[in-house]
Write an enzyme that holds these catalytic residues in place. Structure first.
Site, PDB file in Angstrom:
ATOM      1  N   ARG A  38     -38.858  20.351 -49.894  1.00  0.00           N
ATOM      2  CA  ARG A  38     -40.596  20.977 -49.662  1.00  0.00           C
ATOM      3  C   ARG A  38     -41.093  21.134 -51.516  1.00  0.00           C
ATOM      4  O   ARG A  38     -40.845  22.158 -51.963  1.00  0.00           O
ATOM      5  CB  ARG A  38     -40.700  21.518 -48.896  1.00  0.00           C
ATOM      6  CG  ARG A  38     -42.667  21.354 -48.710  1.00  0.00           C
ATOM      7  CD  ARG A  38     -43.280  22.221 -47.578  1.00  0.00           C
ATOM      8  NE  ARG A  38     -43.639  23.805 -48.300  1.00  0.00           N
ATOM      9  CZ  ARG A  38     -44.708  24.576 -47.111  1.00  0.00           C
ATOM     10  NH1 ARG A  38     -45.076  23.888 -46.453  1.00  0.00           N
ATOM     11  NH2 ARG A  38     -44.789  25.791 -47.687  1.00  0.00           N
ATOM     12  N   ASP A  78     -53.306  24.909 -43.202  1.00  0.00           N
ATOM     13  CA  ASP A  78     -54.265  24.687 -44.575  1.00  0.00           C
ATOM     14  C   ASP A  78     -55.293  24.072 -43.250  1.00  0.00           C
ATOM     15  O   ASP A  78     -56.108  23.519 -43.659  1.00  0.00           O
ATOM     16  CB  ASP A  78     -53.126  23.423 -44.664  1.00  0.00           C
ATOM     17  CG  ASP A  78     -53.339  24.067 -46.268  1.00  0.00           C
ATOM     18  OD1 ASP A  78     -53.198  24.758 -47.033  1.00  0.00           O
ATOM     19  OD2 ASP A  78     -51.377  24.663 -46.219  1.00  0.00           O
ATOM     20  N   HIS A 105     -39.025  32.269 -40.258  1.00  0.00           N
ATOM     21  CA  HIS A 105     -38.045  34.120 -39.480  1.00  0.00           C
ATOM     22  C   HIS A 105     -37.038  33.645 -39.193  1.00  0.00           C
ATOM     23  O   HIS A 105     -36.910  32.459 -38.232  1.00  0.00           O
ATOM     24  CB  HIS A 105     -39.370  34.671 -39.341  1.00  0.00           C
ATOM     25  CG  HIS A 105     -38.732  35.901 -39.098  1.00  0.00           C
ATOM     26  ND1 HIS A 105     -37.478  36.615 -38.867  1.00  0.00           N
ATOM     27  CD2 HIS A 105     -38.352  37.467 -40.471  1.00  0.00           C
ATOM     28  CE1 HIS A 105     -36.776  37.515 -38.845  1.00  0.00           C
ATOM     29  NE2 HIS A 105     -37.904  38.261 -39.301  1.00  0.00           N
ATOM     30  N   ASP A 149     -39.938   6.129 -10.647  1.00  0.00           N
ATOM     31  CA  ASP A 149     -40.150   4.489 -11.290  1.00  0.00           C
ATOM     32  C   ASP A 149     -39.618   4.187 -12.349  1.00  0.00           C
ATOM     33  O   ASP A 149     -39.243   4.811 -12.757  1.00  0.00           O
ATOM     34  CB  ASP A 149     -41.057   3.225 -10.191  1.00  0.00           C
ATOM     35  CG  ASP A 149     -42.012   4.405 -11.230  1.00  0.00           C
ATOM     36  OD1 ASP A 149     -42.107   5.274 -12.144  1.00  0.00           O
ATOM     37  OD2 ASP A 149     -43.552   4.123 -10.233  1.00  0.00           O
TER      38      ASP A 149
END
Ligand code: COA
Ligand code: MG
Length: 387
Positions: free
Chosen positions: A160, A253, A320, A367
């Site tokens: 990230r 955020d 975690h 279906d």
């Protein structure tokens, strides 16, 4: 192809840095022609601009010329107009039930993550790292990617980066991690527009050449949600090889942005979470649910996983180690569900072969829509190794 990407990156980078007009003309591969790029109002110094990966990847002579050029110069590039992207549908799906966030500044966390069973490990350079550790974290994450003795098993290795709004931090992150062969996906936080994703896909194209590096976009603001459709639609963008592969809902955020009060029920986020699932499914993307922040309460985590799955999420973020197995388990079909789905698929296929349009399984009418649902469960079970 590489030059073409660089040309596109140049345009994007110049916009990114708040620069003025740039005119571009792409020519055939064997000509040394024109990419006229006039930098009229660059915010940073000439040196800042030169540090952009695009320039550091440029051919030696070109790079030397660029490094000598003052702001305001007209640059000449060799550029090709060839190359196409590959569509999302032709790529294999990567399982991402658990997306495990590992703070990138701490070797202890990185080592711990290697013995766990997360589908995806996200080495974090963004909000899991204090501002004064950003550089150290970037170096550590780069070393981790380069050092194959740090073995994350079958987990997808992701990073990230910092949000594009940080400009310099984000660019340096990309510059550091994209050349590393083991990188498999970039998690792009705080995505607010299609151009955010397209910028990163061009950077991946330029740096990663034939490697299959994908983009996971985190939507964390009101603006991100207003532009969600155009963001998700970048998955179909044919001009670049690197593609958006998943959307992530970032709860904390988001609540901060819209000034919502965080509650146990998570009702305040229901609308946004649903929107994210719908946009993701419309464009063939995975939808990854929010972090369970009360991380010591595993019963509550199980309930939150159930809720997310019922809404259509395909996975969930973890922060975690104790959360990983529960998430993996809850985002794979249960034995009961798989049993029902398998019988539904078999019965329905048999029924339609016999010329009928519907059948009954365990008292429920099956279906076409129920059949499609059951097929997806069976496919998901196969991907989770349950079949
Ligand atoms: N990645 C890797 N290892 C982790 C981890 C993580 N995210 N969270 C905990 N661990 C490790 C600990 O280092 C410890 O390892 P050890 O047994 O070898 O000592 C073990 O798991 C147990 O951890 P525990 O003591 O229960 O938790 P902690 O107090 O060390 O850490 C947090 C708790 C919340 C601070 C930590 O989990 C964390 O920083 N998580 C990531 C938060 C984050 O990434 N936020 C931004 C993204 S949304
Ligand atoms: Mg966030």
């Amino acid at each position: 192809m590489r030059w073409r990407c660089m040309a596109q990156t140049a345009i994007l980078a110049s916009r990114f840095y708040g620069t003025g007009a740039c005119t571009v003309k792409l020519a055939c591969p064997h000509q040394f022609t024109l990419l006229r790029m006039r930098i009229t109002s660059m915010r940073g110094t000439s040196h800042d601009m030169m540090r952009l990966p695009l320039f550091t990847k440029a051919h030696g002579t070109t790079r030397r010329a660029l490094n000598r050029s003052p702001v305001g110069s007209t640059f000449r590039f060799l550029a090709t107009a060839s190359g196409t992207g590959c569509s999302t549908s032709s790529r294999t799906e990567r399982p991402r039930r658990s997306l495990f966030s590992v703070p990138g500044a701490d070797q202890r966390f990185i080592t711990k993550a290697q013995g766990l069973k997360a589908d995806a490990v996200v080495l974090d350079l963004e909000d899991g790292v204090a501002y004064d550790r950003k550089h150290a974290a970037r170096d550590l994450v780069q070393q981790t990617l380069l050092d194959s003795s740090q073995n994350f098993g079958s987990a997808e290795l992701c990073v990230r980066i910092n949000g594009l709004d940080t400009r310099d931090l984000a660019l340096r992150d990309l510059e550091a991690v994209l050349p590393c062969n083991r990188l498999q996906a970039v998690v792009l936080p705080k995505v607010e527009s299609a151009s955010d994703v397209l910028f990163v896909s061009r950077m991946i194209d330029a740096f990663c050449e034939d490697r299959d590096v994908r983009i996971i976009a985190a939507i964390e603001s009101a603006m991100g949600f207003l532009n969600l459709r155009e963001i998700a639609e970048t998955a179909k963008d044919e001009t670049s090889k690197a593609k958006l592969d998943a959307l992530v809902f970032a709860s904390e955020d988001f609540c901060a942005d819209i000034e919502a009060t965080r509650t146990e029920s998570a009702n305040e986020m229901l609308y946004a979470r649903s929107q994210l699932v719908i946009a993701a499914k419309a464009f063939g993307l995975q939808a990854i649910d929010m972090v369970h922040i009360n991380f010591r309460d595993l019963d509550e985590l199980k309930m939150e996983c159930e809720g997310g799955r019922q809404m259509g999420f395909t996975g969930k973020q973890a922060i975690h180690p104790a959360q990983i197995d529960i998430i993996n388990d809850r985002f794979a079909p249960s034995t009961k569900e798989l049993d029902f789905a398998s019988r539904t698929v078999q019965e329905y296929e048999q029924t339609t072969t016999n010329g009928q349009g519907a059948c009954v399984v365990d008292g429920i009418v099956v279906d076409m829509p129920v059949y499609k649902w059951a097929k997806k469960i069976v496919e998901r079970a196969a991907k989770a190794g349950m079949l």
